[in-house]
Design a protein around this motif. Sequence first.
Motif, PDB file in Angstrom:
ATOM      1  N   ALA A  19       3.513   3.390   7.352  1.00 28.54           N
ATOM      2  CA  ALA A  19       2.094   3.035   7.462  1.00 28.54           C
ATOM      3  C   ALA A  19       1.318   4.247   6.976  1.00 28.54           C
ATOM      4  O   ALA A  19       1.731   5.386   7.206  1.00 28.54           O
ATOM      5  CB  ALA A  19       1.730   2.706   8.901  1.00 28.54           C
ATOM      6  N   HIS A  20       0.260   4.033   6.218  1.00 29.04           N
ATOM      7  CA  HIS A  20      -0.481   5.200   5.738  1.00 29.04           C
ATOM      8  C   HIS A  20      -1.965   4.917   5.581  1.00 29.04           C
ATOM      9  O   HIS A  20      -2.377   3.788   5.338  1.00 29.04           O
ATOM     10  CB  HIS A  20       0.126   5.758   4.449  1.00 29.04           C
ATOM     11  CG  HIS A  20       0.066   4.843   3.267  1.00 29.04           C
ATOM     12  ND1 HIS A  20      -0.743   5.067   2.190  1.00 29.04           N
ATOM     13  CD2 HIS A  20       0.730   3.707   2.998  1.00 29.04           C
ATOM     14  CE1 HIS A  20      -0.566   4.120   1.315  1.00 29.04           C
ATOM     15  NE2 HIS A  20       0.305   3.275   1.761  1.00 29.04           N
ATOM     16  N   SER A  21      -2.740   5.977   5.771  1.00 32.08           N
ATOM     17  CA  SER A  21      -4.177   5.930   5.501  1.00 32.08           C
ATOM     18  C   SER A  21      -4.374   6.517   4.116  1.00 32.08           C
ATOM     19  O   SER A  21      -3.985   7.650   3.875  1.00 32.08           O
ATOM     20  CB  SER A  21      -4.942   6.788   6.500  1.00 32.08           C
ATOM     21  OG  SER A  21      -4.892   6.224   7.782  1.00 32.08           O
ATOM     22  N   ASP A  57      -8.286   4.531  -3.545  1.00 35.22           N
ATOM     23  CA  ASP A  57      -8.226   3.089  -3.313  1.00 35.22           C
ATOM     24  C   ASP A  57      -6.947   2.594  -3.977  1.00 35.22           C
ATOM     25  O   ASP A  57      -6.633   2.999  -5.103  1.00 35.22           O
ATOM     26  CB  ASP A  57      -9.441   2.377  -3.936  1.00 35.22           C
ATOM     27  CG  ASP A  57     -10.677   2.430  -3.042  1.00 35.22           C
ATOM     28  OD1 ASP A  57     -10.684   3.243  -2.095  1.00 35.22           O
ATOM     29  OD2 ASP A  57     -11.630   1.681  -3.310  1.00 35.22           O
ATOM     30  N   GLU A  58      -6.234   1.715  -3.293  1.00 35.96           N
ATOM     31  CA  GLU A  58      -4.910   1.303  -3.780  1.00 35.96           C
ATOM     32  C   GLU A  58      -4.884  -0.204  -4.039  1.00 35.96           C
ATOM     33  O   GLU A  58      -5.109  -0.998  -3.128  1.00 35.96           O
ATOM     34  CB  GLU A  58      -3.875   1.667  -2.704  1.00 35.96           C
ATOM     35  CG  GLU A  58      -2.472   1.214  -2.998  1.00 35.96           C
ATOM     36  CD  GLU A  58      -1.634   1.222  -1.716  1.00 35.96           C
ATOM     37  OE1 GLU A  58      -1.348   2.306  -1.184  1.00 35.96           O
ATOM     38  OE2 GLU A  58      -1.277   0.128  -1.248  1.00 35.96           O
ATOM     39  N   VAL A  59      -4.617  -0.555  -5.289  1.00 37.78           N
ATOM     40  CA  VAL A  59      -4.525  -1.970  -5.666  1.00 37.78           C
ATOM     41  C   VAL A  59      -3.086  -2.275  -6.043  1.00 37.78           C
ATOM     42  O   VAL A  59      -2.473  -1.539  -6.822  1.00 37.78           O
ATOM     43  CB  VAL A  59      -5.418  -2.283  -6.889  1.00 37.78           C
ATOM     44  CG1 VAL A  59      -5.264  -3.751  -7.296  1.00 37.78           C
ATOM     45  CG2 VAL A  59      -6.868  -1.974  -6.601  1.00 37.78           C
ATOM     46  N   LEU A  89      -6.032  -5.064  -2.052  1.00 37.98           N
ATOM     47  CA  LEU A  89      -6.836  -3.845  -2.206  1.00 37.98           C
ATOM     48  C   LEU A  89      -6.887  -3.184  -0.832  1.00 37.98           C
ATOM     49  O   LEU A  89      -7.445  -3.750   0.111  1.00 37.98           O
ATOM     50  CB  LEU A  89      -8.245  -4.181  -2.696  1.00 37.98           C
ATOM     51  CG  LEU A  89      -9.277  -3.053  -2.571  1.00 37.98           C
ATOM     52  CD1 LEU A  89      -8.868  -1.811  -3.355  1.00 37.98           C
ATOM     53  CD2 LEU A  89     -10.661  -3.531  -3.044  1.00 37.98           C
ATOM     54  N   HIS A  90      -6.243  -2.037  -0.734  1.00 41.46           N
ATOM     55  CA  HIS A  90      -6.264  -1.248   0.494  1.00 41.46           C
ATOM     56  C   HIS A  90      -7.139  -0.031   0.215  1.00 41.46           C
ATOM     57  O   HIS A  90      -6.696   0.915  -0.449  1.00 41.46           O
ATOM     58  CB  HIS A  90      -4.838  -0.840   0.891  1.00 41.46           C
ATOM     59  CG  HIS A  90      -3.937  -2.005   1.156  1.00 41.46           C
ATOM     60  ND1 HIS A  90      -2.660  -2.108   0.648  1.00 41.46           N
ATOM     61  CD2 HIS A  90      -4.157  -3.153   1.849  1.00 41.46           C
ATOM     62  CE1 HIS A  90      -2.130  -3.253   1.040  1.00 41.46           C
ATOM     63  NE2 HIS A  90      -3.021  -3.905   1.765  1.00 41.46           N
ATOM     64  N   PRO A  91      -8.394  -0.062   0.697  1.00 44.07           N
ATOM     65  CA  PRO A  91      -9.300   1.024   0.344  1.00 44.07           C
ATOM     66  C   PRO A  91      -9.053   2.275   1.191  1.00 44.07           C
ATOM     67  O   PRO A  91      -8.321   2.231   2.186  1.00 44.07           O
ATOM     68  CB  PRO A  91     -10.680   0.429   0.637  1.00 44.07           C
ATOM     69  CG  PRO A  91     -10.437  -0.554   1.725  1.00 44.07           C
ATOM     70  CD  PRO A  91      -9.053  -1.093   1.516  1.00 44.07           C
ATOM     71  N   PRO A  93      -5.976   2.609   7.774  1.00 43.63           N
ATOM     72  CA  PRO A  93      -4.531   2.545   7.534  1.00 43.63           C
ATOM     73  C   PRO A  93      -4.053   1.135   7.167  1.00 43.63           C
ATOM     74  O   PRO A  93      -4.674   0.151   7.540  1.00 43.63           O
ATOM     75  CB  PRO A  93      -3.935   2.989   8.874  1.00 43.63           C
ATOM     76  CG  PRO A  93      -4.984   2.669   9.889  1.00 43.63           C
ATOM     77  CD  PRO A  93      -6.311   2.757   9.190  1.00 43.63           C
ATOM     78  N   HIS A  94      -2.956   1.104   6.424  1.00 39.98           N
ATOM     79  CA  HIS A  94      -2.230  -0.152   6.206  1.00 39.98           C
ATOM     80  C   HIS A  94      -0.755   0.208   6.181  1.00 39.98           C
ATOM     81  O   HIS A  94      -0.393   1.377   6.130  1.00 39.98           O
ATOM     82  CB  HIS A  94      -2.661  -0.832   4.900  1.00 39.98           C
ATOM     83  CG  HIS A  94      -2.265  -0.086   3.674  1.00 39.98           C
ATOM     84  ND1 HIS A  94      -2.945   1.015   3.223  1.00 39.98           N
ATOM     85  CD2 HIS A  94      -1.224  -0.250   2.812  1.00 39.98           C
ATOM     86  CE1 HIS A  94      -2.359   1.468   2.121  1.00 39.98           C
ATOM     87  NE2 HIS A  94      -1.314   0.731   1.854  1.00 39.98           N
ATOM     88  N   GLY A  95       0.085  -0.784   6.207  1.00 36.53           N
ATOM     89  CA  GLY A  95       1.517  -0.493   6.218  1.00 36.53           C
ATOM     90  C   GLY A  95       2.309  -1.772   6.191  1.00 36.53           C
ATOM     91  O   GLY A  95       1.762  -2.842   5.919  1.00 36.53           O
TER      92      GLY A  95
HETATM   93 FE   FE2 Z   1       0.047   1.442   0.371  1.00 33.48          FE
END
Ligand code: FE2
Length: 389
Positions: free
Chosen positions: A303-305, A310-312, A333-335, A339-341
């Motif tokens: 899991a990461h912030s 910005d990650e597409v 799109l994880h801006p 966090p997302h994971g």
């Molecule tokens: Fe990611």
Amino acid sequence: MPAYLKMGSIPRKRHIAMRAEPGYRNEGIYYEEVVTTAGFGRAYSIAYHLRPPTRVRKVEAAGTFRIDLAEVPALRHHHLKSGAMKPQGDPITGRVPLMLNADVALLRCRPAQPQAELYRNAAADEILFVHKGQGTLSTMFGVLPFKPFDYIVIPHCTTYRLDYDGATQLDLLVVESSNNVTLPPRYLNPDGQIRLGAPYSERDFHGPREPLVVDREQDVTVLIKDGTRLTRYTLAQHPFDVVGWDGFVYPYTFNADDFEPITGTIHQPPPIHQTFEATGYVLCTFAPRMLDTHPEAIKVPYAHSNVQADEVLYYVRGKFGSRRGVEEASFTLHPRGIPHGPHPGTIVASRQVTRTDELAVMVDTVRPLALTRRATDLDDPNYPYSWLE
Ligand SMILES: [Fe+2]
């Protein structure tokens, strides 16, 4: 930039007369055009035309490339499903902008008809990722065939025509890059060659295969895009009248299935997937690969912030191990800043898995991405809550 390439006939030295009999207006020569990047500071090519490439008969305003930005009042994750987008326009006019900042724009294109006129992007390098379809890209550098999962890299100011086989719906992810698309410098040795150990080699990059000498004194229109402004130029001759060229600037293809993945005993971070880079963003290829081999390895990412990025991800093929609910032609799109994971259950589900057949394209940007209204129309409002059991 790919390696030096030479095609057709060129003179022994630069900028000396290359004889042609009788030549345009009996002048007895071919006409040189030098195509440079970054002013005169970086890669260039020199081409030899039958006629001067500057013969313009008419310049007309041709409208604006419309970008309707959406209001996005909350910082959150997005999941856009673009697989059902209806075909529209041609390989140029059918492009739908979805996300953009000053450095890079991501567009989808599923054309309904063949390209109506020649096109030239005066303000961006383009990377066309071929999700589906095959055909040829014609430019003054010659004919470049393309096939599924190719990245077609087209330098700024390359006038082109994209032809595709009618049997399969052409389906493109278009990356417009305000800055030059290059190979990551860490992949190159001090001699300028791609290092052993990089995820590809010179043999994986393909330039035009054959010259294209269209000897036609007739009016030809070119649609020129610089930013959002469109201009139509009527040339007094066909611009693909080049008998030879050499240099480092030309359109080329690299197929995602030729990406040689780097794996480890434990999870390797995203930079090992890097394929291209330009000021303001990187582009990575998540290619089919063996998964981590440590007996206790967690085979999906941390899991990461995202800090300052910005990650597409654009999902192309196969099952993506860390995500639930994504489908072919989905974007996530994880801006920055939240966090997302891996989705719930994916850590356990991956324990016995030894390889992944996923193929995805990632674009990580330095500056925040804005979404267009067409993008928010495709968005799943429940995606931010998809990590709850
Ligand atoms: Fe990611």
